[in-house]
Design a protein around this motif. Structure first.
Motif, PDB file in Angstrom:
ATOM      1  N   SER A 194       0.522  -1.547   2.674  1.00 36.80           N
ATOM      2  CA  SER A 194       0.956  -2.938   2.782  1.00 36.80           C
ATOM      3  C   SER A 194       1.992  -3.219   1.698  1.00 36.80           C
ATOM      4  CB  SER A 194      -0.226  -3.899   2.613  1.00 36.80           C
ATOM      5  OG  SER A 194      -0.734  -3.853   1.293  1.00 36.80           O
ATOM      6  N   LEU A 224       7.569   0.666  12.357  1.00 40.52           N
ATOM      7  CA  LEU A 224       6.339   0.903  13.108  1.00 40.52           C
ATOM      8  C   LEU A 224       6.477   2.048  14.103  1.00 40.52           C
ATOM      9  CD1 LEU A 224       5.299  -2.803  13.815  1.00 40.52           C
ATOM     10  CD2 LEU A 224       4.501  -1.284  11.997  1.00 40.52           C
ATOM     11  N   ARG A 225       5.429   2.823  14.206  1.00 38.22           N
ATOM     12  CA  ARG A 225       5.283   3.960  15.119  1.00 38.22           C
ATOM     13  C   ARG A 225       6.089   5.189  14.689  1.00 38.22           C
ATOM     14  NH1 ARG A 225       2.443   0.281  15.992  1.00 38.22           N
ATOM     15  NH2 ARG A 225       1.958  -0.740  17.980  1.00 38.22           N
ATOM     16  N   THR A 281      -1.702   5.699   7.127  1.00 40.37           N
ATOM     17  CA  THR A 281      -0.648   4.685   7.112  1.00 40.37           C
ATOM     18  C   THR A 281      -1.172   3.277   7.375  1.00 40.37           C
ATOM     19  OG1 THR A 281      -0.134   5.114   9.445  1.00 40.37           O
ATOM     20  CG2 THR A 281       1.098   6.357   7.803  1.00 40.37           C
ATOM     21  N   SER A 282      -2.333   3.168   8.030  1.00 40.02           N
ATOM     22  CA  SER A 282      -2.867   1.843   8.331  1.00 40.02           C
ATOM     23  C   SER A 282      -3.293   1.090   7.067  1.00 40.02           C
ATOM     24  CB  SER A 282      -4.056   1.955   9.287  1.00 40.02           C
ATOM     25  OG  SER A 282      -5.140   2.647   8.681  1.00 40.02           O
ATOM     26  N   GLY A 300       4.309   2.056   8.222  1.00 41.08           N
ATOM     27  CA  GLY A 300       3.808   0.701   8.047  1.00 41.08           C
ATOM     28  C   GLY A 300       4.893  -0.355   8.067  1.00 41.08           C
ATOM     29  N   THR A 316      -2.543   8.260  11.124  1.00 45.27           N
ATOM     30  CA  THR A 316      -2.714   6.843  11.458  1.00 45.27           C
ATOM     31  C   THR A 316      -3.652   6.151  10.475  1.00 45.27           C
ATOM     32  OG1 THR A 316      -2.298   7.254  13.810  1.00 45.27           O
ATOM     33  CG2 THR A 316      -3.462   5.233  13.238  1.00 45.27           C
ATOM     34  N   GLU A 317      -4.746   6.803  10.135  1.00 44.10           N
ATOM     35  CA  GLU A 317      -5.678   6.231   9.156  1.00 44.10           C
ATOM     36  C   GLU A 317      -5.001   6.071   7.798  1.00 44.10           C
ATOM     37  OE1 GLU A 317      -9.018   8.831   9.201  1.00 44.10           O
ATOM     38  OE2 GLU A 317      -9.914   7.924  11.006  1.00 44.10           O
TER      39      GLU A 317
END
Length: 294
Positions: free
Chosen positions: A47, A135-136, A43-44, A132, A40-41
């Motif tokens: 952009s 999503l999910r 892929t967050s 990204g 998660t970190e």
């Protein structure tokens, strides 16, 4: 007894005396972060306007050699040449050991995160090509990876729209992601690739299953049957039209067809992806379908 009481009293006095040195405190190591947190970190930070460049031919060869070396436990040197950090860890959710290679952050070498479960021989390739954006899907990837000992998790290192969409690893031949996937397919491993679609694109469908450029085998059909048994509306691309979500141009599917190995392209609606309960049901159905056996 009097002697014991005196000794205890003296010890207490010493502790209370000014200048007495307290017993040293042993620092406990920080708990190992879970793979879901790491992914998660990672892929967050992606952009559409992030920096990305495709790897050159020599870099792709180094990536192939690096993947083989990691799988065979011959060291991380080749991946490190490409800017990857490589380390071993244990996922606290499963207690299983893994090796993780993560691309150099904040640079144009945004070439992915690759995780090898070390609890069993390599068994199944779990792919997240559009983190990204779809999503999910990265959470689906981690959940499925955790359920299959020996799985290898591939997460793209850039948003699919980066570099005028040249970072779309599901459709671009020149990527480290494709090199890694092709190397795993060449070893006979089945690939399952996770995608997402907007509900309005196919309103009457929850999940689209296809085999890309390969022929639909038993694993795809078993997965469709299990999902349908759980109440999902499934579009089977080998039997129905699925509004352009069939994955026929997917480059990982083409590699699987070339090597005559299994490939399953899984498209999930936004509603399915947003529901932890439905996510767990999809993962369970895929596990019960035993995708390792085409």
């Amino acid at each position: 007894m009097a002697g014991v009481s005196l000794a205890l009293t003296l010890a207490l006095i010493l502790l209370l005396m000014p200048g007495a040195t307290p017993a040293p405190q042993v620092a406990r190591p920080a708990p190992e972060p879970g793979l879901d947190t790491l992914v998660t970190e990672f892929t967050s930070a992606l952009s559409a306007d992030q920096t990305y460049r495709p790897p050159k031919a020599g870099e792709r060869r180094t990536a192939a050699a690096g993947l083989a070396a990691l799988l065979d436990r011959r060291g991380p040197a080749d991946f490190q040449k490409l800017g990857f950090s490589v380390r071993d860890g244990v996922d606290p959710a499963t207690g299983r050991p893994y090796t993780i290679a993560t691309n150099e952050p904040g640079t144009e070498r945004a070439w992915g995160m690759y995780v090898i479960d070390r609890s069993a021989p390599p068994s199944l390739v779990v792919e997240v090509p559009h983190p990204g954006f779809d999503l999910r899907t990265e959470l689906f990837g981690v959940d499925l990876f955790r359920q299959v000992p020996g799985a290898v998790l591939l997460v793209a290192g850039a948003h699919r729209k980066a570099d005028d969409s040249h970072a779309d690893v599901a459709h671009e031949e020149n990527s480290v992601f494709r090199v890694v996937a092709a190397a795993l397919a060449a070893r006979g491993l089945t690939q399952v690739q996770l995608h997402g679609f907007h509900d309005q694109n196919l309103p009457s469908t929850d999940v689209v299953l296809s085999s890309g450029a390969t022929v639909a085998g038993g694993a795809a059909r078993r997965a469709a049957d299990r999902l349908a048994a759980d109440g999902f509306a499934v579009c089977r691309a080998w039997a129905d039209r699925c509004t352009g979500l069939e994955g026929g141009t997917n480059v990982q599917g083409k590699a699987a067809a070339k090597d005559d190995t299994g490939f399953l392209h899984v498209e999930m609606s936004r509603t399915v992806r947003e529901s932890p309960q439905r996510r767990a049901q999809v993962v369970r159905a895929l596990v019960e379908a035993d995708l390792r056996t085409p």
